[in-house]
Scaffold this active site. Structure first.
Site, PDB file in Angstrom:
ATOM      1  CG  LEU A 168      30.813  39.929  96.471  1.00 49.93           C
ATOM      2  CD1 LEU A 168      29.511  40.434  97.096  1.00 49.93           C
ATOM      3  CD2 LEU A 168      30.490  38.968  95.346  1.00 49.93           C
TER       4      LEU A 168
ATOM      5  CG  ASN B  55      36.470  41.523  91.392  1.00 49.01           C
ATOM      6  OD1 ASN B  55      37.604  41.139  91.667  1.00 49.01           O
ATOM      7  ND2 ASN B  55      35.469  41.403  92.236  1.00 49.01           N
ATOM      8  CG  PHE B  56      34.929  36.516  87.067  1.00 52.71           C
ATOM      9  CD1 PHE B  56      35.056  35.805  88.244  1.00 52.71           C
ATOM     10  CD2 PHE B  56      34.582  35.834  85.922  1.00 52.71           C
ATOM     11  CE1 PHE B  56      34.840  34.432  88.285  1.00 52.71           C
ATOM     12  CE2 PHE B  56      34.356  34.465  85.947  1.00 52.71           C
ATOM     13  CZ  PHE B  56      34.487  33.766  87.131  1.00 52.71           C
ATOM     14  CG  LEU B  57      41.647  36.984  83.800  1.00 48.78           C
ATOM     15  CD1 LEU B  57      41.146  36.880  82.374  1.00 48.78           C
ATOM     16  CD2 LEU B  57      42.901  37.843  83.857  1.00 48.78           C
TER      17      LEU B  57
ATOM     18  CB  THR C 148      42.440  43.391  93.315  1.00 49.00           C
ATOM     19  OG1 THR C 148      41.412  42.419  93.033  1.00 49.00           O
ATOM     20  CG2 THR C 148      41.820  44.621  93.929  1.00 49.00           C
TER      21      THR C 148
END
Length: 345
Positions: free
Chosen positions: A345, A48-50, A84
């Site tokens: 989140l 969830n973090f790129l 996502t």
């Protein structure tokens, strides 16, 4: 890093960066998560973090990072993941739409986030989105650690109604839903519960004996988190403080058979109070996706459809499509809730 602030079960190996000297040029991370897809529970870490330095975009660094985080997760004998994205890749398991509810409409208008509709005036729009200063739900208060067992039970029962959900441990419920007031920096998550107090007889006995009264039953809860965005080309404002709707649950949706009219009424009451509380904490806009039961209150609470979509992907897992709360024309449908109960989140 402060280990107490990281997700339970986090792994140092799942934090991958590319640097040039002392400059971090690109980064990707994953956290362990159990995901329920309909009747199957799988280990599917949440990627969830790129992020990639703006001067290095277009250099094909993203595929390198994705391939490396995949390799590292596979080393732990885990072969699925959930993530996502705002762009369409082959092939999303679900697609949700963003909706926005102005809390400080005049500021959003001045920075260019919210246009003024034709044949209207800014002061009319500011009046339209004005909120009361006080909440109306009886028993509404901030969550406490002693509430978490009831909150977890309520959330688990509520999420069973959806097809794609997380499966949280007690530690994960505490990490994601209990605000960390002693943590450095600003607060990230706000969670509120509705407590139905114990009977007057029990409370009277507790007062007489000068003991602490027992906590009542938690019938509802909702949460939202903070994500600020920088404002460019504005001399008056430097950022927009956005609240994002996180998880919520209510006993009103758990009856058999399900009473959709009662559920809709209760959710509108709860989210209206969530908007008031977000405004009280100086948020400028309240964002929500078309997932969970959000279509039951988005229009009623004056959320406007946004331009963005969020596509859900399951890596290396084949599943039939899950309804994302909007139809093929990207519009909400009356009486139809989403099958997605997973909020990142």
């Amino acid at each position: 890093p402060n280990r107490s602030l990281l997700s339970p079960g986090w792994r140092k190996e799942w934090h991958v960066g590319i640097r040039s000297g002392n400059t971090l040029c690109a980064f990707i991370s994953a956290i362990p998560t159990n995901v329920r897809v309909r009747n199957n529970v799988i280990q599917a870490p949440e990627v969830n973090f790129l992020c990639i330095h703006k001067k290095l975009r277009g250099k094909r660094l993203a595929p390198v990072l994705i391939k490396e985080i995949t390799r590292r997760i596979n080393l732990d004998n885990i072969w699925q993941a959930i993530y996502t994205g705002g762009i369409v890749l082959p092939r999303p398991v679900s697609t949700c739409r963003y909706f926005h509810r102005a809390l400080n409409w005049m500021k959003l208008y001045e920075v260019g986030f919210s246009p003024c509709p034709p044949n209207s005036k800014p002061e009319f729009q500011a009046r339209r989105y004005k909120l009361p200063t006080q909440t109306s739900t009886a028993g509404l208060r901030e969550v406490e650690k002693k509430d978490l067992e009831q909150v977890q039970d309520l959330l688990e029962r509520y999420l069973k109604r959806f097809e794609l959900t997380p499966v949280w441990t007690k530690e994960e419920v505490e990490h994601w839903l209990l605000p960390k007031r002693d943590a450095p920096g600003e607060q990230v998550v706000w969670t509120y519960v509705v407590e139905v107090s114990s009977s007057p007889f029990i409370l009277t006995i507790a007062v007489f004996l000068q003991t602490q009264s027992p906590s009542g039953k938690i019938t509802d809860f909702f949460s939202f988190y903070c994500l600020e965005s920088s404002v460019i080309q504005s001399t008056k404002y430097s950022s927009i403080k956005a609240a994002y709707l996180f998880y919520y649950a209510t006993e009103a949706g758990l009856g058999q058979p399900e009473d959709r009219i009662l559920l809709k009424k209760r959710l509108n009451e709860l989210i209206h109070d969530a908007l008031i509380l977000a405004k009280r904490h100086n948020f400028d806009v309240f964002n929500a996706l078309s997932l969970m039961d959000n279509p039951l209150f988005l229009e009623q609470q004056k959320f406007g459809p946004g331009d963005g979509q969020l596509h859900y992907y399951l890596f290396n897992y084949r599943a039939n499509p899950i309804h994302g709360g909007v139809n093929k024309r990207n519009q909400l449908e009356d009486g139809v809730s989403s099958g997605v109960g997973f909020v990142m989140l």
